[in-house]
Design a protein around this motif. Structure first.
Motif, PDB file in Angstrom:
ATOM      1  N   THR A 167      22.348  86.756   5.210  1.00  0.00           N
ATOM      2  CA  THR A 167      21.392  87.572   4.459  1.00  0.00           C
ATOM      3  C   THR A 167      20.487  86.691   3.618  1.00  0.00           C
ATOM      4  O   THR A 167      19.275  86.946   3.506  1.00  0.00           O
ATOM      5  CB  THR A 167      22.139  88.569   3.554  1.00  0.00           C
ATOM      6  OG1 THR A 167      22.923  89.455   4.375  1.00  0.00           O
ATOM      7  CG2 THR A 167      21.165  89.391   2.725  1.00  0.00           C
ATOM      8  N   TYR A 180      26.859  87.086   4.021  1.00  0.00           N
ATOM      9  CA  TYR A 180      26.162  86.737   2.782  1.00  0.00           C
ATOM     10  C   TYR A 180      25.175  85.588   2.980  1.00  0.00           C
ATOM     11  O   TYR A 180      24.033  85.647   2.512  1.00  0.00           O
ATOM     12  CB  TYR A 180      27.177  86.382   1.694  1.00  0.00           C
ATOM     13  CG  TYR A 180      27.969  87.569   1.211  1.00  0.00           C
ATOM     14  CD1 TYR A 180      27.328  88.669   0.661  1.00  0.00           C
ATOM     15  CD2 TYR A 180      29.360  87.595   1.295  1.00  0.00           C
ATOM     16  CE1 TYR A 180      28.043  89.768   0.211  1.00  0.00           C
ATOM     17  CE2 TYR A 180      30.086  88.690   0.842  1.00  0.00           C
ATOM     18  CZ  TYR A 180      29.420  89.771   0.309  1.00  0.00           C
ATOM     19  OH  TYR A 180      30.135  90.856  -0.130  1.00  0.00           O
ATOM     20  N   PHE A 232      31.348  85.312   4.619  1.00  0.00           N
ATOM     21  CA  PHE A 232      30.218  84.462   4.256  1.00  0.00           C
ATOM     22  C   PHE A 232      29.154  84.455   5.354  1.00  0.00           C
ATOM     23  O   PHE A 232      27.998  84.117   5.083  1.00  0.00           O
ATOM     24  CB  PHE A 232      30.688  83.038   3.964  1.00  0.00           C
ATOM     25  CG  PHE A 232      31.303  82.875   2.607  1.00  0.00           C
ATOM     26  CD1 PHE A 232      30.589  83.186   1.459  1.00  0.00           C
ATOM     27  CD2 PHE A 232      32.601  82.396   2.472  1.00  0.00           C
ATOM     28  CE1 PHE A 232      31.153  83.036   0.199  1.00  0.00           C
ATOM     29  CE2 PHE A 232      33.176  82.245   1.219  1.00  0.00           C
ATOM     30  CZ  PHE A 232      32.447  82.566   0.084  1.00  0.00           C
ATOM     31  N   HIS A 239      16.201  93.941  -0.665  1.00  0.00           N
ATOM     32  CA  HIS A 239      17.432  93.659  -1.402  1.00  0.00           C
ATOM     33  C   HIS A 239      17.775  94.834  -2.325  1.00  0.00           C
ATOM     34  O   HIS A 239      18.939  95.252  -2.431  1.00  0.00           O
ATOM     35  CB  HIS A 239      17.274  92.372  -2.214  1.00  0.00           C
ATOM     36  CG  HIS A 239      18.559  91.771  -2.654  1.00  0.00           C
ATOM     37  ND1 HIS A 239      18.662  90.479  -3.131  1.00  0.00           N
ATOM     38  CD2 HIS A 239      19.827  92.268  -2.722  1.00  0.00           C
ATOM     39  CE1 HIS A 239      19.909  90.215  -3.448  1.00  0.00           C
ATOM     40  NE2 HIS A 239      20.638  91.290  -3.225  1.00  0.00           N
ATOM     41  N   GLY A 290      24.630  82.690  -0.716  1.00  0.00           N
ATOM     42  CA  GLY A 290      25.798  83.245  -0.045  1.00  0.00           C
ATOM     43  C   GLY A 290      27.094  82.862  -0.724  1.00  0.00           C
ATOM     44  O   GLY A 290      27.978  83.708  -0.929  1.00  0.00           O
ATOM     45  N   HIS A 296      28.451  84.675  -3.776  1.00  0.00           N
ATOM     46  CA  HIS A 296      29.118  85.965  -3.566  1.00  0.00           C
ATOM     47  C   HIS A 296      30.604  85.772  -3.266  1.00  0.00           C
ATOM     48  O   HIS A 296      31.302  86.732  -2.938  1.00  0.00           O
ATOM     49  CB  HIS A 296      28.453  86.721  -2.406  1.00  0.00           C
ATOM     50  CG  HIS A 296      27.089  87.263  -2.752  1.00  0.00           C
ATOM     51  ND1 HIS A 296      25.975  86.476  -2.798  1.00  0.00           N
ATOM     52  CD2 HIS A 296      26.683  88.513  -3.076  1.00  0.00           C
ATOM     53  CE1 HIS A 296      24.923  87.210  -3.130  1.00  0.00           C
ATOM     54  NE2 HIS A 296      25.326  88.453  -3.304  1.00  0.00           N
ATOM     55  N   ASN A 313      21.222  97.416  -1.865  1.00  0.00           N
ATOM     56  CA  ASN A 313      22.284  97.614  -2.851  1.00  0.00           C
ATOM     57  C   ASN A 313      22.334  99.048  -3.360  1.00  0.00           C
ATOM     58  O   ASN A 313      23.409  99.572  -3.664  1.00  0.00           O
ATOM     59  CB  ASN A 313      22.107  96.640  -4.012  1.00  0.00           C
ATOM     60  CG  ASN A 313      22.486  95.218  -3.636  1.00  0.00           C
ATOM     61  OD1 ASN A 313      22.493  94.861  -2.462  1.00  0.00           O
ATOM     62  ND2 ASN A 313      22.803  94.417  -4.616  1.00  0.00           N
ATOM     63  N   ASN A 342      33.139  88.026  -4.906  1.00  0.00           N
ATOM     64  CA  ASN A 342      33.233  89.438  -4.529  1.00  0.00           C
ATOM     65  C   ASN A 342      34.601  89.734  -3.919  1.00  0.00           C
ATOM     66  O   ASN A 342      35.158  88.902  -3.197  1.00  0.00           O
ATOM     67  CB  ASN A 342      32.139  89.800  -3.528  1.00  0.00           C
ATOM     68  CG  ASN A 342      30.768  89.900  -4.177  1.00  0.00           C
ATOM     69  OD1 ASN A 342      30.584  89.519  -5.333  1.00  0.00           O
ATOM     70  ND2 ASN A 342      29.806  90.405  -3.430  1.00  0.00           N
ATOM     71  N   GLU A 373      18.302  87.915  -8.591  1.00  0.00           N
ATOM     72  CA  GLU A 373      18.695  87.077  -7.458  1.00  0.00           C
ATOM     73  C   GLU A 373      17.483  86.652  -6.637  1.00  0.00           C
ATOM     74  O   GLU A 373      17.370  85.479  -6.237  1.00  0.00           O
ATOM     75  CB  GLU A 373      19.707  87.825  -6.594  1.00  0.00           C
ATOM     76  CG  GLU A 373      21.005  88.117  -7.333  1.00  0.00           C
ATOM     77  CD  GLU A 373      22.005  88.878  -6.482  1.00  0.00           C
ATOM     78  OE1 GLU A 373      21.722  89.119  -5.291  1.00  0.00           O
ATOM     79  OE2 GLU A 373      23.078  89.249  -7.005  1.00  0.00           O
TER      80      GLU A 373
END
Length: 320
Positions: free
Chosen positions: A217, A214, A211, A238, A194, A197, A242, A200, A163
């Protein structure tokens, strides 16, 4: 030479970026085949049950969570491999050119990003558990947990590396070279990052307000990349973000459903933890990094022009 000027090295024909995107997509799809096969075997070839559970991460069919996590990450590993091959073979670029503007990848920056964001994340997770103990259940199971640690530390950085290299490196540089400014690639890569994702499970449970986190971020990692003229800090943050998400707290409605230390038993809701990182913690980290690395000329680095360097060495290609 800054981060965008480094992008001019190698070959940059427009069609190469389209071909690379196609190859990365194919790689992720091929990489997902082992997970599909494992899930199919888990339901003994029952196609109806397989199709009914495929959209629910295949965990409700009883697949081991560590096996699922490993197989899920394989799709990202395959995508990362295809990106690497495209950068080297099609663009004739050195890998480090899409990572940083420095002579070599600065691993100290990667680990500093890991340290800073890791410490902040653990502190705030611990604080939330302390303030709302009724929302958490202790879930420590030695063998599954230590297996999870191994899988997370070894393989999650590969997932996040795809990513970061794809959005903050490869396409950030490409868009900047096309439009000749810095702000537009920041917006495009952050929004696309964003929106991707959107698959998800958090989106289904919380709604589109997720959002904010996401896309926010994405902007944070992009801003850090532009200010630091390289992706190392974003790569480190990142990855640890995770890893911590996988190891410390799990729920039955997030993308990482693991044998973590705690299970969050609260109902899905939009709370302070959704907005705190974007509006408080990310600005705090920017200040820390700015003090550490002496960032200056923020306006120029975020909104300035992208100019092709006039030095002849920008035509350097892999192996030349």
């Amino acid at each position: 030479m800054n981060f965008f000027q480094t992008g001019y090295k190698g070959k940059n024909d427009w069609w190469m970026y389209i071909v690379t995107l196609i190859l990365v997509f194919i790689g992720t799809q091929v990489g997902s085949i082992p997970l599909a096969i494992a899930a199919y075997n888990q339901v003994d070839g029952d196609m109806q049950r397989f199709s009914e559970t495929a959209n629910d991460a295949w965990l409700n069919i009883g697949m081991d969570s560590n096996l699922y996590l490993f197989l899920m990450i394989l799709s990202f590993v395959a995508g990362l491999l295809m990106l690497y091959l495209a950068v080297r073979a099609i663009h004739r670029k050195k890998w480090k050119w899409i990572v940083t503007s420095r002579d070599n990848i600065d691993w100290k920056r990667v680990f500093f990003g890991v340290t800073v964001w890791g410490a902040i994340s653990i502190i705030f997770i611990g604080l939330d558990i302390f303030l709302s103990p009724e929302s958490y259940e202790w879930n420590f199971k030695p063998i599954p947990f230590f297996t999870l640690v191994l899988v997370s530390v070894l393989f999650i950085p590969l997932q996040t590396s795809l990513e970061e290299h794809l959005f903050r490196g490869y396409y950030m540089q490409a868009i900047g070279m096309w439009v000749k400014n810095r702000w537009f690639p920041l917006i495009v890569t952050s929004v696309v990052f964003g929106l991707l994702h959107g698959a998800n499970p958090e989106i289904d449970k919380i709604g589109y307000i997720a959002f904010v986190f996401y896309i926010g971020t994405g902007f944070f990692f992009g801003i850090v990349t532009l200010l630091d003229e390289g992706t190392e800090l974003a790569i480190g943050m990142h990855a640890i973000n995770n890893i911590i998400a996988a190891l410390f707290v799990t729920t039955d409605w997030t993308v990482f459903r693991t044998d973590a230390l705690y299970v969050d038993t609260s109902d899905p809701s939009v709370g302070w933890e959704m907005f705190l990182p974007v509006f408080v913690l990310y600005p705090l980290v920017l200040i820390i990094f700015s003090k550490k690395y002496g960032w200056k000329n923020w306006q120029e680095k975020l909104f300035g022009k992208v100019e092709k360097p006039i030095n002849q060495d920008v035509i350097e290609e892999l192996g030349s």
